[in-house]
Write a protein that holds these residues in place. Structure first.
Motif, PDB file in Angstrom:
ATOM      1  N   ILE A 323      27.899  10.933  14.522  1.00 13.59           N
ATOM      2  CA  ILE A 323      26.499  11.794  14.120  1.00 13.59           C
ATOM      3  C   ILE A 323      26.370  11.161  15.338  1.00 13.59           C
ATOM      4  CG2 ILE A 323      24.205  11.272  13.033  1.00 13.59           C
ATOM      5  CD1 ILE A 323      25.544  13.123  11.279  1.00 13.59           C
ATOM      6  N   THR A 324      25.082  11.621  16.797  1.00 13.72           N
ATOM      7  CA  THR A 324      25.220  11.892  17.735  1.00 13.72           C
ATOM      8  C   THR A 324      23.593  11.841  17.465  1.00 13.72           C
ATOM      9  OG1 THR A 324      27.539  11.270  17.653  1.00 13.72           O
ATOM     10  CG2 THR A 324      26.447  11.474  19.845  1.00 13.72           C
ATOM     11  N   PRO A 325      23.156  11.208  18.747  1.00 14.17           N
ATOM     12  CA  PRO A 325      21.960  12.099  19.484  1.00 14.17           C
ATOM     13  C   PRO A 325      22.001  12.652  20.736  1.00 14.17           C
ATOM     14  CG  PRO A 325      21.268   9.615  19.045  1.00 14.17           C
ATOM     15  CD  PRO A 325      23.335   9.909  18.565  1.00 14.17           C
ATOM     16  N   SER A 326      21.562  13.865  21.192  1.00 17.64           N
ATOM     17  CA  SER A 326      21.678  14.484  22.316  1.00 17.64           C
ATOM     18  C   SER A 326      21.902  13.315  24.338  1.00 17.64           C
ATOM     19  CB  SER A 326      20.913  15.672  22.526  1.00 17.64           C
ATOM     20  OG  SER A 326      19.411  14.994  22.423  1.00 17.64           O
ATOM     21  N   GLU A 327      21.448  12.728  24.157  1.00 15.89           N
ATOM     22  CA  GLU A 327      21.016  11.445  24.820  1.00 15.89           C
ATOM     23  C   GLU A 327      20.544  10.053  24.247  1.00 15.89           C
ATOM     24  OE1 GLU A 327      17.035  12.291  27.083  1.00 15.89           O
ATOM     25  OE2 GLU A 327      17.070  14.158  25.319  1.00 15.89           O
ATOM     26  N   PHE A 340      14.659  14.632  20.003  1.00 10.64           N
ATOM     27  CA  PHE A 340      16.012  15.532  20.718  1.00 10.64           C
ATOM     28  C   PHE A 340      16.760  15.770  19.472  1.00 10.64           C
ATOM     29  CE2 PHE A 340      15.090  11.037  18.861  1.00 10.64           C
ATOM     30  CZ  PHE A 340      16.459  10.282  17.872  1.00 10.64           C
ATOM     31  N   ASP A 341      18.147  15.912  19.754  1.00 13.25           N
ATOM     32  CA  ASP A 341      19.411  17.275  18.977  1.00 13.25           C
ATOM     33  C   ASP A 341      19.973  15.580  18.683  1.00 13.25           C
ATOM     34  OD1 ASP A 341      17.965  19.074  19.605  1.00 13.25           O
ATOM     35  OD2 ASP A 341      18.918  19.605  21.770  1.00 13.25           O
ATOM     36  N   VAL A 342      19.806  16.014  16.940  1.00 10.27           N
ATOM     37  CA  VAL A 342      20.631  15.097  16.104  1.00 10.27           C
ATOM     38  C   VAL A 342      22.545  15.946  16.115  1.00 10.27           C
ATOM     39  CG1 VAL A 342      21.295  14.216  14.120  1.00 10.27           C
ATOM     40  CG2 VAL A 342      19.233  13.673  15.809  1.00 10.27           C
ATOM     41  N   LEU A 426      28.136  20.124  16.569  1.00  7.66           N
ATOM     42  CA  LEU A 426      27.597  21.397  16.126  1.00  7.66           C
ATOM     43  C   LEU A 426      25.604  20.707  15.859  1.00  7.66           C
ATOM     44  CD1 LEU A 426      29.210  22.917  13.104  1.00  7.66           C
ATOM     45  CD2 LEU A 426      28.865  24.181  15.541  1.00  7.66           C
ATOM     46  N   THR A 427      24.552  20.823  16.351  1.00 11.57           N
ATOM     47  CA  THR A 427      23.389  20.026  16.470  1.00 11.57           C
ATOM     48  C   THR A 427      22.844  20.923  14.241  1.00 11.57           C
ATOM     49  OG1 THR A 427      22.951  20.465  18.711  1.00 11.57           O
ATOM     50  CG2 THR A 427      20.751  20.379  17.327  1.00 11.57           C
ATOM     51  N   LEU A 428      22.386  19.322  14.041  1.00 13.23           N
ATOM     52  CA  LEU A 428      21.638  19.055  12.313  1.00 13.23           C
ATOM     53  C   LEU A 428      20.523  19.320  13.185  1.00 13.23           C
ATOM     54  CD1 LEU A 428      23.822  16.369  11.387  1.00 13.23           C
ATOM     55  CD2 LEU A 428      24.479  19.050  11.131  1.00 13.23           C
ATOM     56  N   TYR A 429      19.738  18.717  13.583  1.00 12.18           N
ATOM     57  CA  TYR A 429      18.410  19.696  13.673  1.00 12.18           C
ATOM     58  C   TYR A 429      18.098  18.611  14.719  1.00 12.18           C
ATOM     59  CZ  TYR A 429      18.275  14.648  11.840  1.00 12.18           C
ATOM     60  OH  TYR A 429      18.410  12.647  11.372  1.00 12.18           O
ATOM     61  N   ARG A 430      16.700  18.934  14.682  1.00  9.95           N
ATOM     62  CA  ARG A 430      15.967  18.060  16.558  1.00  9.95           C
ATOM     63  C   ARG A 430      14.819  17.345  15.777  1.00  9.95           C
ATOM     64  NH1 ARG A 430      15.376  18.834  21.009  1.00  9.95           N
ATOM     65  NH2 ARG A 430      14.027  18.450  22.683  1.00  9.95           N
ATOM     66  N   GLN A 443      14.518   1.508  19.464  1.00  9.14           N
ATOM     67  CA  GLN A 443      16.271   2.218  18.716  1.00  9.14           C
ATOM     68  C   GLN A 443      15.465   3.120  18.024  1.00  9.14           C
ATOM     69  OE1 GLN A 443      19.818  -0.157  21.549  1.00  9.14           O
ATOM     70  NE2 GLN A 443      19.460   0.108  19.243  1.00  9.14           N
ATOM     71  N   ILE A 444      16.148   4.127  17.871  1.00  7.91           N
ATOM     72  CA  ILE A 444      16.440   4.784  16.392  1.00  7.91           C
ATOM     73  C   ILE A 444      17.743   5.136  16.597  1.00  7.91           C
ATOM     74  CG2 ILE A 444      16.172   7.570  15.792  1.00  7.91           C
ATOM     75  CD1 ILE A 444      13.936   6.094  16.639  1.00  7.91           C
ATOM     76  N   ASN A 445      18.383   4.365  15.096  1.00  6.11           N
ATOM     77  CA  ASN A 445      19.868   4.310  14.969  1.00  6.11           C
ATOM     78  C   ASN A 445      20.309   5.162  13.558  1.00  6.11           C
ATOM     79  OD1 ASN A 445      19.360   2.306  16.714  1.00  6.11           O
ATOM     80  ND2 ASN A 445      18.594   0.635  14.546  1.00  6.11           N
ATOM     81  N   PHE A 446      21.049   5.553  13.784  1.00  2.78           N
ATOM     82  CA  PHE A 446      21.407   5.896  12.654  1.00  2.78           C
ATOM     83  C   PHE A 446      22.976   4.821  12.337  1.00  2.78           C
ATOM     84  CE2 PHE A 446      19.960   8.994  15.600  1.00  2.78           C
ATOM     85  CZ  PHE A 446      19.491  10.177  14.796  1.00  2.78           C
TER      86      PHE A 446
END
Length: 589
Positions: A323-327, A340-342, A426-430, A443-446
């Protein structure tokens, strides 16, 4: 008219000894140059001189007086450097003292410090250490390896003057006990493990069948059993390997563990069930069993691999879920929206699974959560409802291991047929947040719970760093950065700059005390600000004899007509003293 006077030493043994005079003492004139030369040559043995001098005017009247000439002692450069011993026996212990330094200096009683310095002759400086005035050998020397060493040593006196000299340290060859070859262990099995470039064996182990397992690293092609044929070829700059040998030394099997980067086999062991365990470091995604498919995915780290007793096979392939943030980083201002996109991907790419469950974590003291958007129909079929905002437990840093995050949501996709989503990147959501008024950074962590992942999969944690956007400081007329706007420093620098001066001629003798900008920084500062800040009259061009003069007058306190008299361009857009003053005040401290 002026009266002519002559000066001569009175006849005395002392003055005749000290000053060279004519035989007729009464009419001699002191040769001061000769006197000073004599004093210079004798200053070490005498710190002062006493002379008796007589002055006689044109009418024959005279006066005599005793004068003392004091000699000022000055610090002089050391002239020589010596080491008490320049040879040492081979095989002495590490940190053995080679010798003691001494320095020759014209100044009696001076003290000295010694150090190894860079320069001609410093070839072997690294082999020695100087402790106070003693030279120590760092390790035990060996005559057969190196018979002499060259070092460059500097002696510095108490006044800071120094002298350097290249010294040679010779190693004495001593008679050593011969080795009895009959006492040397004779191997029953000997194998060369080598190849076209590098082969390194780092660890071995045995199992209950007396089979021998080895691990190590190699580069290029490697011949493991010494039969002249290459058994393995590396993928990258350095790969690891695992090899099994029978008790008589025959190669049973060999496996390459390698990525396109640097991978190193470090250790190997067997357990009570004859399972074989090996550890090492990986530079990238690695192929373990040599089938050219990656069994472990990563960008660095360590690996632990188990080979079972029954098959000695490599472990089943593990799918990496990402799971990767777009930036990776985003600059943020307080009271602004953050989006940001996830994205989702797998390694190997486009590997279908039964779905994914993961958490998104944040610090509620820095940002406020806003509902996610962009959840398309393509994903909504398998998407489960997003959870309510939940409290992240503080123990052990929370679910994501970060003690600063205190809130999270759960998001899940499920496919009972195991075909989700069968696509990659693929982009799951914003994701949407709002930076709070006191925002600093966060930080926003996954993260994911391993118990909730599909079989044979691993979750790769990720995050996006949110940092505070800090606008650059507004330019001011304090060009040298010392906290003061001054006509004779900042004003003169500005005029010189507008005339085209650069380098040291720009700032020579005009930088204020306590300046925080050097010459190159001042040039860069004016290159960036001059077109706006120094275009004082607003005609689109900053000129030395118009805008520069206006700046100088303003800094000197000129007002009204005295401020602008004869210094405003014909095409200026700011033509009044008040307009000029207002512009310059906008760049004040």
């Amino acid at each position: 008219m002026p009266i002519m006077r002559t000066y001569s030493p009175l006849c005395s043994d002392k003055i005749a000894e000290t000053v060279s005079i004519a035989s007729d003492c009464a009419e001699a004139v002191i040769d001061w140059a000769l006197f000073q030369e004599l004093v210079r040559k004798r200053r070490r043995s005498q710190s002062s001189y006493s002379i008796l001098v007589q002055t006689t005017d044109a009418e024959g009247e005279s006066y005599s007086e005793n004068l003392t000439i004091n000699i000022n002692d000055v610090n002089e450069v050391p002239t020589d450097l010596e080491l008490s011993n320049n040879s040492i026996d081979e095989n002495v212990a590490a940190n053995t003292v080679v010798g003691t330094f001494s320095t020759t200096d014209p100044d009696t009683g001076d003290t000295f410090t010694y150090q190894l310095v860079a320069g001609a002759g410093d070839t072997d400086n690294a082999a020695f250490t100087i402790v106070e005035d003693q030279l120590l050998f760092n390790s035990s020397p060996d005559f057969e390896t190196q018979s002499s060493y060259s070092i460059l040593v500097q002696s510095t006196d108490a006044g800071g003057l120094s002298y350097s000299e290249n010294l040679t340290i010779n190693i004495n060859n001593v008679n050593e006990v011969p080795i009895n070859i009959n006492d040397v262990w004779q191997p029953s099995v000997a194998l060369k493990i080598g190849g076209s470039t590098i082969g390194v064996d780092t660890d071995i182990a045995t199992d209950s069948n007396d089979d021998v397992w080895a691990t190590g690293s190699f580069q290029g092609s490697i011949d493991i059993d010494g039969d002249g044929n290459n058994d393995l070829t590396s993928n990258g700059s350095l790969d690891g390997y695992v090899a099994k040998f029978s008790s008589n030394g025959d190669l049973v099997k060999a496996l390459k563990i390698g990525s396109l980067l640097t991978d190193i086999g470090i250790g190997i062991a067997t357990d009570s069930n004859d399972n074989v365990w090996t550890i090492g470091s990986l530079g990238g995604s690695i192929d373990i069993d040599g089938d050219d498919n990656y069994e472990l995915i990563g960008n660095g780290g360590s690996y632990v691999i188990k080979f079972s007793e029954a098959t000695n096979a490599a472990p089943e392939e593990v799918t990496q879920l990402k799971i990767t943030p777009s930036e990776p980083i985003k600059t943020v201002e307080p009271n602004t929206n953050i989006s940001f996109d996830v994205n989702y991907s797998t390694e190997p790419a486009e590997t279908p699974t039964t779905g994914i469950v993961f958490q998104m974590h944040w610090d509620s003291s820095q940002v406020a959560f806003d509902p996610v958007t962009g959840l398309t129909e393509r994903f909504s079929l398998g998407a489960q409802p997003i959870s309510e905002v939940l409290d992240d437990p503080i123990a052990n840093g929370g679910l994501d291991g970060d003690p600063n995050t205190d809130k999270y949501i759960l998001q899940a996709w499920i496919d009972e047929e195991g075909k989700w989503p069968n696509n990659s990147n693929l982009t799951l959501y914003r994701a949407n947040f709002t930076a709070l008024p006191g925002f600093e950074e966060t930080q926003i962590n996954f993260s994911a719970n391993p118990d909730n992942l599909p079989a044979n999969s691993n979750f790769v944690p990720s995050s996006i760093a949110l940092t505070l956007h800090t606008p650059p400081p507004s330019p001011t007329l304090d060009i040298d950065g010392n906290g003061v706007i001054d006509a004779l420093t900042d004003g003169l620098v500005a005029i010189r700059y507008l005339f085209g001066f650069r380098g040291e001629t720009l700032t020579e003798d005009v930088v204020g005390e306590g300046a925080t900008r050097n010459t190159s920084e001042i040039v860069a500062y004016l290159d960036e600000t001059a077109d706006t800040m120094l275009d004082v009259d607003g005609n689109g061009t900053a000129g030395a004899l118009t805008d520069g003069i206006l700046f100088m007058r303003y800094a000197l306190g000129f007002e009204d007509q005295a401020l602008i008299e004869g210094a405003v361009s014909e095409d200026a857009t700011r033509t009044t003293a008040s307009a000029i003053n207002e512009h310059l005040q906008s760049f004040s401290l």
